[in-house]
Design a protein around this motif. Structure first.
Motif, PDB file in Angstrom:
ATOM      1  N   LEU A 288       2.924   6.039  10.028  1.00 14.14           N
ATOM      2  CA  LEU A 288       4.127   5.631   9.298  1.00 14.14           C
ATOM      3  C   LEU A 288       4.709   6.810   8.528  1.00 14.14           C
ATOM      4  CD1 LEU A 288       3.098   2.106   7.913  1.00 14.14           C
ATOM      5  CD2 LEU A 288       4.604   2.606   9.856  1.00 14.14           C
ATOM      6  N   LYS A 289       3.853   7.600   7.895  1.00 11.31           N
ATOM      7  CA  LYS A 289       4.330   8.772   7.167  1.00 11.31           C
ATOM      8  C   LYS A 289       4.971   9.779   8.112  1.00 11.31           C
ATOM      9  CE  LYS A 289       2.103  10.566   3.744  1.00 11.31           C
ATOM     10  NZ  LYS A 289       1.077  11.213   2.886  1.00 11.31           N
ATOM     11  N   ARG A 290       4.324  10.029   9.234  1.00 13.65           N
ATOM     12  CA  ARG A 290       4.856  10.987  10.195  1.00 13.65           C
ATOM     13  C   ARG A 290       6.180  10.508  10.780  1.00 13.65           C
ATOM     14  NH1 ARG A 290       1.143  14.883  12.023  1.00 13.65           N
ATOM     15  NH2 ARG A 290       2.360  15.140  13.930  1.00 13.65           N
ATOM     16  N   GLY A 291       6.339   9.188  10.907  1.00 16.22           N
ATOM     17  CA  GLY A 291       7.553   8.648  11.491  1.00 16.22           C
ATOM     18  C   GLY A 291       8.677   8.406  10.509  1.00 16.22           C
ATOM     19  N   GLY A 292       8.435   8.627   9.221  1.00 18.98           N
ATOM     20  CA  GLY A 292       9.495   8.479   8.229  1.00 18.98           C
ATOM     21  C   GLY A 292       9.598   7.113   7.587  1.00 18.98           C
ATOM     22  N   SER A 293       8.632   6.220   7.820  1.00 17.72           N
ATOM     23  CA  SER A 293       8.646   4.922   7.148  1.00 17.72           C
ATOM     24  C   SER A 293       8.296   5.109   5.671  1.00 17.72           C
ATOM     25  CB  SER A 293       7.661   3.962   7.810  1.00 17.72           C
ATOM     26  OG  SER A 293       8.126   3.560   9.086  1.00 17.72           O
ATOM     27  N   VAL A 294       8.673   4.111   4.851  1.00 15.53           N
ATOM     28  CA  VAL A 294       8.492   4.273   3.405  1.00 15.53           C
ATOM     29  C   VAL A 294       7.803   3.085   2.730  1.00 15.53           C
ATOM     30  CG1 VAL A 294      10.424   5.868   3.135  1.00 15.53           C
ATOM     31  CG2 VAL A 294      10.843   3.411   2.984  1.00 15.53           C
TER      32      VAL A 294
ATOM     33  N   ILE B  51      -3.929  13.195  11.775  1.00 15.02           N
ATOM     34  CA  ILE B  51      -3.783  12.001  10.943  1.00 15.02           C
ATOM     35  C   ILE B  51      -4.300  12.294   9.535  1.00 15.02           C
ATOM     36  CG2 ILE B  51      -4.750   9.701  10.518  1.00 15.02           C
ATOM     37  CD1 ILE B  51      -2.444   9.598  12.413  1.00 15.02           C
ATOM     38  N   LEU B  52      -5.448  12.924   9.441  1.00 15.85           N
ATOM     39  CA  LEU B  52      -6.024  13.234   8.147  1.00 15.85           C
ATOM     40  C   LEU B  52      -5.117  14.182   7.354  1.00 15.85           C
ATOM     41  CD1 LEU B  52      -8.579  12.329   6.682  1.00 15.85           C
ATOM     42  CD2 LEU B  52      -9.679  14.443   7.439  1.00 15.85           C
ATOM     43  N   GLN B  53      -4.514  15.148   8.037  1.00 13.66           N
ATOM     44  CA  GLN B  53      -3.567  16.037   7.373  1.00 13.66           C
ATOM     45  C   GLN B  53      -2.369  15.264   6.823  1.00 13.66           C
ATOM     46  OE1 GLN B  53      -2.503  19.095  10.192  1.00 13.66           O
ATOM     47  NE2 GLN B  53      -4.595  19.920  10.293  1.00 13.66           N
ATOM     48  N   SER B  54      -1.904  14.282   7.608  1.00 16.83           N
ATOM     49  CA  SER B  54      -0.778  13.462   7.168  1.00 16.83           C
ATOM     50  C   SER B  54      -1.139  12.673   5.923  1.00 16.83           C
ATOM     51  CB  SER B  54      -0.355  12.501   8.277  1.00 16.83           C
ATOM     52  OG  SER B  54       0.043  13.190   9.442  1.00 16.83           O
ATOM     53  N   LEU B  55      -2.377  12.199   5.827  1.00 15.62           N
ATOM     54  CA  LEU B  55      -2.797  11.396   4.688  1.00 15.62           C
ATOM     55  C   LEU B  55      -2.915  12.215   3.427  1.00 15.62           C
ATOM     56  CD1 LEU B  55      -5.579   9.211   6.373  1.00 15.62           C
ATOM     57  CD2 LEU B  55      -3.212   8.569   5.876  1.00 15.62           C
ATOM     58  N   THR B  56      -3.199  13.520   3.551  1.00 13.75           N
ATOM     59  CA  THR B  56      -3.377  14.355   2.382  1.00 13.75           C
ATOM     60  C   THR B  56      -2.075  15.012   1.931  1.00 13.75           C
ATOM     61  OG1 THR B  56      -4.026  16.226   3.797  1.00 13.75           O
ATOM     62  CG2 THR B  56      -5.793  14.833   2.913  1.00 13.75           C
ATOM     63  N   GLN B  57      -1.029  14.891   2.740  1.00 11.45           N
ATOM     64  CA  GLN B  57       0.272  15.440   2.376  1.00 11.45           C
ATOM     65  C   GLN B  57       1.035  14.414   1.544  1.00 11.45           C
ATOM     66  OE1 GLN B  57       2.040  16.370   6.147  1.00 11.45           O
ATOM     67  NE2 GLN B  57       0.880  18.258   6.418  1.00 11.45           N
ATOM     68  N   THR B  58       1.551  14.854   0.398  1.00  5.20           N
ATOM     69  CA  THR B  58       2.334  13.949  -0.449  1.00  5.20           C
ATOM     70  C   THR B  58       3.806  14.138  -0.206  1.00  5.20           C
ATOM     71  OG1 THR B  58       2.324  15.574  -2.253  1.00  5.20           O
ATOM     72  CG2 THR B  58       0.564  13.897  -2.243  1.00  5.20           C
ATOM     73  N   SER B  59       4.557  13.065  -0.455  1.00  9.31           N
ATOM     74  CA  SER B  59       6.003  13.125  -0.214  1.00  9.31           C
ATOM     75  C   SER B  59       6.681  14.022  -1.243  1.00  9.31           C
ATOM     76  CB  SER B  59       6.590  11.712  -0.291  1.00  9.31           C
ATOM     77  OG  SER B  59       5.989  10.875   0.655  1.00  9.31           O
TER      78      SER B  59
ATOM     79  N   LEU C 125       0.864  -1.182   0.000  1.00  6.29           N
ATOM     80  CA  LEU C 125       0.000   0.000   0.000  1.00  6.29           C
ATOM     81  C   LEU C 125       0.900   1.232   0.000  1.00  6.29           C
ATOM     82  CD1 LEU C 125      -2.735   1.349   0.114  1.00  6.29           C
ATOM     83  CD2 LEU C 125      -2.749   1.056   2.589  1.00  6.29           C
ATOM     84  N   PRO C 126       1.027   1.915  -1.153  1.00  6.10           N
ATOM     85  CA  PRO C 126       1.841   3.140  -1.178  1.00  6.10           C
ATOM     86  C   PRO C 126       1.336   4.131  -0.139  1.00  6.10           C
ATOM     87  CG  PRO C 126       1.281   2.438  -3.407  1.00  6.10           C
ATOM     88  CD  PRO C 126       0.463   1.590  -2.476  1.00  6.10           C
ATOM     89  N   LEU C 127       2.250   4.679   0.634  1.00  5.62           N
ATOM     90  CA  LEU C 127       1.823   5.533   1.738  1.00  5.62           C
ATOM     91  C   LEU C 127       1.148   6.819   1.275  1.00  5.62           C
ATOM     92  CD1 LEU C 127       4.771   5.063   4.264  1.00  5.62           C
ATOM     93  CD2 LEU C 127       2.579   3.853   4.122  1.00  5.62           C
ATOM     94  N   ASP C 128       1.371   7.202   0.027  1.00  3.10           N
ATOM     95  CA  ASP C 128       0.669   8.366  -0.519  1.00  3.10           C
ATOM     96  C   ASP C 128      -0.563   7.947  -1.321  1.00  3.10           C
ATOM     97  OD1 ASP C 128       2.361  10.285   0.536  1.00  3.10           O
ATOM     98  OD2 ASP C 128       3.703  10.274  -1.192  1.00  3.10           O
ATOM     99  N   GLY C 129      -0.911   6.654  -1.270  1.00  9.29           N
ATOM    100  CA  GLY C 129      -1.971   6.165  -2.135  1.00  9.29           C
ATOM    101  C   GLY C 129      -3.198   5.615  -1.436  1.00  9.29           C
TER     102      GLY C 129
END
Length: 237
Positions: free
Chosen positions: A162-168, A229-237, A46-50
């Motif tokens: 995962l996004k906030r913590g830097g996982s990929v 969390i929702l803000q993190s999901l809408t932010q792209t790398s 599951l792509p973290l930006d997807g």
């Protein structure tokens, strides 16, 4: 007469070595003392930006419809994931596998996300997931839901943390229609292993550490954790 001995847990170092090489254990049934090692030809990630988040799901996340915790009930989550389901009357999560992941959790390598609903006397566990983490990788093992969208909220929190913590890299093992609807994609195993090798070397925060940092940030901003969390999901790398 002595009770039969419980099968030995899978050593944690062996489990982690397997995961680092793109392999994971399964069992043929809950009471099966044996395990077999799986290396799928095609791998779901599951792509973290997807992650696909519907409007109704976004509203539940933003409004903190469920109380979400991390590692608050790991044993209960894995037990719920192992329960028989209508579409899967027997579980690949055997007693031996459960004991092995509990040991891995005790050593800080396996984590859970829980969703709770307010009850008459105490909060009720209604959804969650668990998996194995190392470097910038999280290998999702299983999730469950006892009410609408509980497992989806747990997954959204997992992706956001995962996004906030830097996982990929978020591994989902096998593709299902449900995972596909949430944004998971299927790639050949050699491609997965290449991504895995790169991601394993990333110095990401553990899931509990990312959860704690989110709580602190929410308190400092006087905001709800769900909104962050929702803000993190809408932010792209």
């Amino acid at each position: 007469m002595h009770a039969p001995a419980s099968p030995p847990v899978i050593p944690s170092d062996l489990l982690l070595l397997a995961y680092r090489n793109g392999i994971f254990p399964m069992s043929d049934g809950r009471d099966d003392p044996e395990v077999f090692w799986v290396e799928p030809k095609m791998r779901a990630i599951l792509p973290l930006d997807g992650l696909h988040v519907s409007r109704s799901l976004a509203k539940k996340i933003r409004k903190d419809h469920f109380q979400v915790t991390c590692n608050a009930a790991f044993d209960r989550v894995i037990e719920e994931c192992a329960r028989p389901r209508i579409d899967h009357p027997d579980s690949w999560i055997s007693a031996r596998i459960m004991a092995s992941y509990r040991a891995l959790h005790d050593e800080g390598h396996a984590h859970s996300i829980e969703c709770w609903r307010a009850g008459d006397e105490a909060p009720e566990l209604v959804g969650g997931l668990y998996g194995v983490q190392f470097g910038g990788v999280f290998c999702g093992e299983s999730m469950f839901s006892r009410t609408d969208d509980a497992s989806k909220v747990a997954l959204a929190w997992l992706v956001g943390l995962l996004k906030r913590g830097g996982s990929v890299l978020l591994d989902c093992q096998f593709m299902t229609e449900h995972l596909g609807s949430l944004g998971a994609v299927e790639i050949p195993q050699p491609r997965y292993v290449a991504l895995l090798e790169d991601a394993a070397g990333v110095g990401a925060a553990s899931l509990p550490a990312a959860f704690g940092a989110l709580d602190e940030a929410a308190a400092g901003l006087d905001s709800s954790p769900g909104k962050l969390i929702l803000q993190s999901l809408t932010q792209t790398s």
